[in-house]
Design an enzyme around this catalytic site. Structure first.
Site, PDB file in Angstrom:
ATOM      1  N   HIS A 467       0.722  -1.311   0.200  1.00 42.09           N
ATOM      2  CA  HIS A 467       0.121   0.018   0.069  1.00 42.09           C
ATOM      3  C   HIS A 467       0.881   1.237   0.098  1.00 42.09           C
ATOM      4  CE1 HIS A 467      -3.701   2.471   1.140  1.00 42.09           C
ATOM      5  NE2 HIS A 467      -2.463   3.206   1.632  1.00 42.09           N
ATOM      6  N   GLU A 468       1.608   1.290   1.131  1.00 41.22           N
ATOM      7  CA  GLU A 468       2.594   2.436   1.270  1.00 41.22           C
ATOM      8  C   GLU A 468       3.630   2.665  -0.121  1.00 41.22           C
ATOM      9  OE1 GLU A 468       1.772   4.840   2.987  1.00 41.22           O
ATOM     10  OE2 GLU A 468       0.622   3.749   4.440  1.00 41.22           O
ATOM     11  N   HIS A 471       1.784   4.791  -2.698  1.00 41.85           N
ATOM     12  CA  HIS A 471       1.854   5.942  -2.802  1.00 41.85           C
ATOM     13  C   HIS A 471       3.528   6.502  -3.475  1.00 41.85           C
ATOM     14  CE1 HIS A 471      -1.623   6.856  -0.306  1.00 41.85           C
ATOM     15  NE2 HIS A 471      -1.281   6.059   0.653  1.00 41.85           N
ATOM     16  N   HIS A 474       3.369   6.634  -6.922  1.00 43.60           N
ATOM     17  CA  HIS A 474       2.656   7.632  -7.317  1.00 43.60           C
ATOM     18  C   HIS A 474       3.581   9.021  -7.393  1.00 43.60           C
ATOM     19  CE1 HIS A 474      -1.604  10.003  -6.962  1.00 43.60           C
ATOM     20  NE2 HIS A 474      -1.112  10.118  -8.128  1.00 43.60           N
TER      21      HIS A 474
HETATM   22 ZN   LIG Z   1      -2.457   5.326   2.258  1.00 45.68          ZN
END
Ligand SMILES: [Zn+2]
Length: 679
Positions: A467-468, A471, A474
């Protein structure tokens, strides 16, 4: 005083020279950085030339680079590697920084120039040779942000607004500090080893290490940020489980010097007052005006539509769990009973997975492997480059054409001075305008194993890492002109979308087969465990959805109060109980994932009236997962499309427009309902 922030770093990728940074550098650098930007803004505001895109908007984007350098380093440290001295300094500079930002955002001369540039833009459908779509969006976004910040107010209104913002800045810092200290104080001390039955050796030695760090005998169970604890799933001693849960729930409301109740009431009242000053009925209305959701009603519509099915599923799940363990399951038993049930249903409990989740293997052969297959990125550890702590690892990221992409820093382990939870933050933001490539950090809170032992992750931590890293991608894949739009600088209710999508690769068969190998034997994950992972989609989702919705609805309830209504609330617990009952999410065995007094997202973390964003963006996520399944899954071609249309664009385009360009239509809610068993 000269500081390491005075000039851009000369290290590769402008990585900050962390080893040269000392506590006493920050204050002078902040002072110099704010003075520099004040002068830059003054020059823009008093420019005798008529306002243009170039001399107003672009000039603003170029301003404040020294301040950005020191701020990125300071806030990286204050969240991941803090000390009491750094906390004091944060309390000192936060109001100054808030005042500095307000002085720019509320500058009437600047606002008039932005309005003039906005008014001079040709119609949207008109071809405009001079400005790109990103340029146009820059004008629109800056105008919206300044308007919502109060740039259109008269002098008296602005004065009150500035006072509110400064007080809020101090209050949110106090909230976070109280929470950190109360969480530290409430770590559960265990002296009888028998109480730890069920806990594996790695967790036990982590608990022993935590106790030793504080000069205590025995074991110490330190608390994560959310309600509950990951070890509740394996601890067999019901009494200890209850002690841990009660400690978790009592944070910030014990009547001691770390009590957050009055702090949060004051925050709520000030936010409501500010909203009225700006002409909105409540704080949630201001926040959503700047989000892809647009209104609190749209948020309420999505959240409340999920409540009946979620709570009904949670009730059913509780009945099944109570039958399974033979007693009435309370909140502190839920995770444990779920593990017993998981063992029965899937022939394995989740602790059976841990030996297959060695952290370095998960990172290289899972997380990096998937990013390589999708986006062509390669990762090389650079032991010659250093983070802010020896535990931080630095990786150079390059494209499949061997072009430099950026740096990825990973800070895996929990330690005193690191706040709870997991997150990504940029240290350098990508921008064509400034000629910068991204440097991003991921922080997790994995318990550090005893020296010489491998770091074995639980499933939840593997998901968090993916998940991290979503980011981080991104941030890394960003290719925008203006730093304001790069990477995760998107609307808050959109920001979780790419990270949620990246979680899909955790259990993607070819990725899982690549990283999930026994840390001692190298054996692949046995088929029955793989089956457990994939069959368990939908498993326990009544619980997860309910605890999430309860927190999201609580966040909305606090922030949909008018100023008058907020002034009348004096009892935090009573308000919380009432709000949950009114929303239909008061389920005794399923407390909110965060309760008000430790809800850092909403009272100090910048997710105020925005915690709904996780499920809002999950609608896009589930819809995208379906798209990947239909388009070859883990393929370079599919990854390229997602990178080009969504990740690289950042906030340079309206996110829902970018989504439409990627998907060929708007997102549909069906995939989310199916995934969570809410149909
Ligand atoms: Zn998050």
């Amino acid at each position: 005083m000269a500081t390491p922030f005075d000039e851009p770093s000369t290290l590769p990728y402008a990585l900050p020279p962390f080893r040269d940074v000392r506590l006493e550098h920050f204050r002078p650098a902040f002072d110099a950085g704010t003075a520099e930007q004040r002068a830059e803004v003054e020059a823009i505001a008093t420019d005798p030339a008529p306002p243009t895109f170039e001399n107003t908007l672009v000039a603003l984007e170029r301003s404040g680079q020294l301040l950005a350098r020191v701020s990125h380093v300071f806030f990286t440290l204050s969240s991941a590697d803090s000390t009491p001295e750094l906390h004091d300094l944060e309390a000192e500079v936060s109001p100054l920084l808030a005042a500095h930002r307000d002085a720019i955002t509320l500058d009437a001369r600047l606002y008039a120039r932005v309005v003039a540039v906005l008014d001079s833009l040709p119609d949207r459908d008109h071809d405009d040779a001079a400005l790109s779509a990103e340029d146009r969006r820059l004008v629109e976004r800056v105008h919206t942000e300044m308007t919502l910040a109060g740039a259109g107010l008269d002098d008296a209104g602005k004065e009150r607004l500035t006072a509110i913002n400064q007080e809020l800045s101090t209050l949110t810092t106090t909230f976070e500090r109280n929470l950190l200290e109360d969480t530290n104080d409430l770590a559960v001390h265990v002296t009888d080893e028998a109480e730890l039955a069920g806990l594996d050796d790695g967790a036990k030695s982590a608990a022993a290490g935590a106790a030793a760090d504080r000069g205590l005998d025995g074991w110490l169970v330190t608390l994560p940020l959310y309600t509950g604890h990951p070890w509740l799933a394996s601890l067999q001693d019901r009494g200890l489980r209850e002690r841990i849960m009660r400690a978790s729930l009592s944070r910030g409301r014990r009547g001691n010097e770390h009590d957050n109740r009055d702090v949060l009431l004051r925050i709520v009242r000030l936010r409501a007052e500010r909203a009225e000053l700006l002409g909105f009925p409540n704080h949630a209305a201001v926040v959503t005006a700047d989000e892809t959701a647009r209104t609190p009603e749209a948020v309420a519509g999505l959240l409340s539509s999920l409540v009946p099915a979620a709570t009904a599923n949670a009730d059913d799940e509780r009945a099944v769990r109570s039958r399974t363990v033979g007693f009435d399951v309370a909140s502190w038993d839920w995770a444990y009973a779920t593990e017993v049930l998981r063992g029965e249903q899937f022939a394995a409990d989740s602790s059976a997975l841990r030996p297959y989740f060695e952290a370095d293997r998960v990172l290289h052969d899972g997380v990096f492997h998937a990013a390589n297959a999708l986006y062509g990125l390669t990762f090389t550890e650079r032991s010659d480059l250093h983070g802010y702590n020896d535990e931080v690892r630095v990786f150079e990221v390059r494209s499949d054409a061997d072009e430099p992409v950026g740096l990825y820093l990973l800070d895996l382990y929990t330690r005193d001075g690191k706040r709870g939870g997991a997150w990504m933050n940029p240290v350098v933001e990508q921008s064509h305008l400034l000629g910068t490539l991204p440097v991003v950090v991921n922080n997790l809170n994995v318990a550090k194993p005893a020296a010489g032992s491998p770091t074995l992750l639980i499933q939840d931590e593997v998901e968090t890492l993916f998940h991290e890293f979503g980011h981080a991608l991104h941030g890394l894949i960003a290719r925008t002109t203006y730093p304001r739009f790069s990477g995760t600088n998107v609307e808050r209710d959109f920001v979780e979308f790419p990270s949620q999508v990246n979680e899909m690769w955790v259990s993607w068969p070819s990725v899982l087969a690549n990283y999930a190998r026994h840390h001692e034997t190298g054996e692949p994950l046995p088929p029955e465990l793989v089956l457990g992972l994939s069959d368990s989609a939908g498993f326990n989702e009544g619980f997860s959805t309910t605890e999430y919705l309860a927190a999201a609805l609580l966040d909305q309830a606090w922030h949909r109060l008018s100023a008058a209504a907020a002034a009348e609330v004096t009892d935090v617990e009573a308000f919380e109980r009432r709000a949950l009952e009114d929303a239909g999410v008061a389920v005794e065995a399923v407390p909110p994932r965060y309760s008000s007094t430790y809800f850092a997202h909403t009272f100090s973390g910048g997710y105020d009236a925005g915690y709904y964003g996780y499920i809002w963006s999950e609608v896009l996520d589930a819809d995208t997962v379906e798209w990947f399944r239909e388009h070859g899954g883990l393929s370079r071609e599919a990854g390229q499309r997602f990178a080009e249309k969504v990740l690289g664009v950042g906030g340079a385009q309206d996110p829902l427009e970018a989504y439409r360009a990627f998907r060929g239509r708007d997102a549909e809610v069906g995939p989310l309902l199916r995934r969570r068993g809410l149909e």
